[in-house]
Design a protein around this motif. Structure first.
Motif, short mmCIF file in Angstrom:
data_model
loop_
_atom_site.label_atom_id
_atom_site.label_comp_id
_atom_site.label_asym_id
_atom_site.label_seq_id
_atom_site.Cartn_x
_atom_site.Cartn_y
_atom_site.Cartn_z
N ALA A 6 8.85 -1.52 -6.65
CA ALA A 6 8.39 -0.87 -7.88
C ALA A 6 7.83 0.50 -7.57
CB ALA A 6 7.34 -1.72 -8.57
N ILE A 7 8.20 1.46 -8.42
CA ILE A 7 7.64 2.80 -8.36
C ILE A 7 6.68 2.89 -9.54
CG2 ILE A 7 8.14 5.27 -8.45
CD1 ILE A 7 11.03 4.50 -7.57
N ILE A 8 5.41 3.16 -9.24
CA ILE A 8 4.38 3.13 -10.29
C ILE A 8 3.48 4.35 -10.19
CG2 ILE A 8 4.40 0.61 -10.36
CD1 ILE A 8 1.71 0.71 -8.80
N ARG A 9 2.67 4.53 -11.21
CA ARG A 9 1.64 5.58 -11.21
C ARG A 9 0.57 5.22 -10.18
NH1 ARG A 9 1.53 8.59 -16.09
NH2 ARG A 9 3.06 7.80 -17.60
N GLN A 10 0.04 6.24 -9.51
CA GLN A 10 -0.98 6.01 -8.48
C GLN A 10 -2.19 5.28 -9.01
OE1 GLN A 10 -1.60 10.07 -7.06
NE2 GLN A 10 -0.65 9.48 -5.13
N GLU A 11 -2.62 5.62 -10.20
CA GLU A 11 -3.86 5.06 -10.73
C GLU A 11 -3.75 3.58 -11.10
OE1 GLU A 11 -1.85 7.24 -14.23
OE2 GLU A 11 -2.18 7.64 -12.10
N LYS A 12 -2.55 3.03 -11.08
CA LYS A 12 -2.36 1.62 -11.42
C LYS A 12 -2.37 0.68 -10.21
CE LYS A 12 -1.83 2.13 -15.86
NZ LYS A 12 -2.68 1.43 -16.82
N LEU A 13 -2.35 1.24 -9.01
CA LEU A 13 -2.20 0.42 -7.81
C LEU A 13 -3.32 -0.61 -7.62
CD1 LEU A 13 -0.67 -0.32 -5.24
CD2 LEU A 13 -1.97 1.47 -4.06
N GLU A 14 -4.55 -0.19 -7.68
CA GLU A 14 -5.66 -1.12 -7.41
C GLU A 14 -5.71 -2.26 -8.43
OE1 GLU A 14 -7.49 -1.30 -4.67
OE2 GLU A 14 -6.30 0.41 -3.97
N LEU A 57 6.32 14.73 -8.43
CA LEU A 57 5.03 14.16 -8.78
C LEU A 57 4.67 13.02 -7.84
CD1 LEU A 57 5.63 13.99 -12.62
CD2 LEU A 57 4.31 15.69 -11.38
N PRO A 58 3.38 12.86 -7.53
CA PRO A 58 2.97 11.76 -6.65
C PRO A 58 3.11 10.41 -7.35
CG PRO A 58 1.05 12.96 -7.44
CD PRO A 58 2.26 13.69 -7.94
N LYS A 59 3.68 9.47 -6.65
CA LYS A 59 3.87 8.09 -7.15
C LYS A 59 3.57 7.14 -6.00
CE LYS A 59 5.63 9.08 -11.24
NZ LYS A 59 5.06 8.66 -12.48
N ILE A 60 3.52 5.86 -6.32
CA ILE A 60 3.36 4.79 -5.34
C ILE A 60 4.62 3.92 -5.40
CG2 ILE A 60 2.08 2.68 -4.78
CD1 ILE A 60 0.47 5.14 -4.17
N VAL A 61 5.15 3.57 -4.23
CA VAL A 61 6.21 2.58 -4.16
C VAL A 61 5.64 1.38 -3.43
CG1 VAL A 61 8.49 2.00 -3.25
CG2 VAL A 61 8.05 4.29 -4.10
N PHE A 62 5.82 0.21 -3.99
CA PHE A 62 5.41 -0.98 -3.25
C PHE A 62 6.52 -1.99 -3.25
CE2 PHE A 62 4.07 -2.38 -7.42
CZ PHE A 62 4.33 -3.73 -7.41
N TRP A 63 6.55 -2.76 -2.16
CA TRP A 63 7.57 -3.78 -1.95
C TRP A 63 6.89 -5.10 -1.68
CZ3 TRP A 63 7.43 0.83 0.74
CH2 TRP A 63 8.48 1.72 0.52
N LEU A 64 7.47 -6.17 -2.20
CA LEU A 64 7.05 -7.50 -1.81
C LEU A 64 8.26 -8.42 -1.93
CD1 LEU A 64 5.17 -9.25 -4.63
CD2 LEU A 64 5.37 -6.80 -4.70
N VAL A 65 8.27 -9.44 -1.11
CA VAL A 65 9.33 -10.44 -1.13
C VAL A 65 8.72 -11.73 -1.63
CG1 VAL A 65 11.01 -11.72 0.24
CG2 VAL A 65 10.59 -9.30 0.72
N VAL A 66 9.37 -12.32 -2.63
CA VAL A 66 8.82 -13.53 -3.26
C VAL A 66 9.92 -14.56 -3.45
CG1 VAL A 66 7.00 -12.25 -4.45
CG2 VAL A 66 9.16 -12.67 -5.61
N ASP A 67 9.50 -15.78 -3.67
CA ASP A 67 10.42 -16.86 -4.00
C ASP A 67 11.05 -16.58 -5.36
OD1 ASP A 67 10.51 -20.06 -5.14
OD2 ASP A 67 11.35 -19.60 -3.17
N ASP A 68 12.30 -16.99 -5.55
CA ASP A 68 13.03 -16.74 -6.80
C ASP A 68 12.26 -17.21 -8.03
OD1 ASP A 68 15.17 -15.55 -5.51
OD2 ASP A 68 16.36 -17.37 -5.43
N ALA A 69 11.54 -18.30 -7.90
CA ALA A 69 10.82 -18.88 -9.04
C ALA A 69 9.71 -17.96 -9.54
CB ALA A 69 10.25 -20.24 -8.68
N GLN A 70 9.20 -17.06 -8.70
CA GLN A 70 8.09 -16.19 -9.07
C GLN A 70 8.53 -14.84 -9.63
OE1 GLN A 70 6.04 -16.23 -5.17
NE2 GLN A 70 4.26 -16.87 -6.37
N VAL A 71 9.79 -14.50 -9.49
CA VAL A 71 10.25 -13.14 -9.80
C VAL A 71 9.93 -12.74 -11.24
CG1 VAL A 71 12.27 -11.65 -10.01
CG2 VAL A 71 12.02 -13.14 -8.03
N GLU A 72 10.29 -13.56 -12.19
CA GLU A 72 10.12 -13.19 -13.60
C GLU A 72 8.65 -13.00 -13.96
OE1 GLU A 72 11.84 -11.80 -16.87
OE2 GLU A 72 12.99 -12.66 -15.22
#
Length: 113
Positions: A6-14, A57-72
């Motif tokens: 996900a690419i998100i606004r910096q202020e939303k990370l915390e 513009l500055p953004k945040i990218v974060f990655w996580l790997v999850v089980d298929d059941a949690q994706v939605e």
């Protein structure tokens, strides 16, 4: 398993980190600060009386790997937290993950997440 990027606004990370930990007990994620633009292009600023429109513009990218059941439910939570209704809220990308291996313990699959 799925990789959520996900690419998100910096202020939303915390707020997002706290919600993912509290609601889903996410044990890890990778976060990096990036520069980029999409439809937003840039916001006009004034520097020493001169109008300047930064193209990246500055953004945040974060990655996580999850089980298929949690994706939605996790993607719904990301949208809930990061949505402002303004241009520049970001994007979510979903990828299939064939295998995960924890190097330290040699665990595989969801045990390695």
């Amino acid at each position: 398993m799925k990789k959520i990027e996900a690419i998100i606004r910096q202020e939303k990370l915390e707020e997002l980190k706290l919600a993912l930990d509290n609601d889903f007990q996410i044990s890890g994620m990778t976060v990096t600060q990036v520069l980029g633009h999409g439809n937003q292009k840039g916001v006009a600023e004034f520097v020493r009386g001169q109008k300047v429109i930064p193209t990246l513009l500055p953004k945040i990218v974060f990655w996580l790997v999850v089980d298929d059941a949690q994706v939605e439910s996790i993607t719904d939570k990301i949208i809930e937290i990061c949505h402002t209704g303004e241009v520049g809220d970001g994007k979510i990308f979903l990828y299939n993950v064939e295998e995960v291996i924890r190097i330290r313990t040699k665990e595989r699959g969801t045990d390695a997440i």
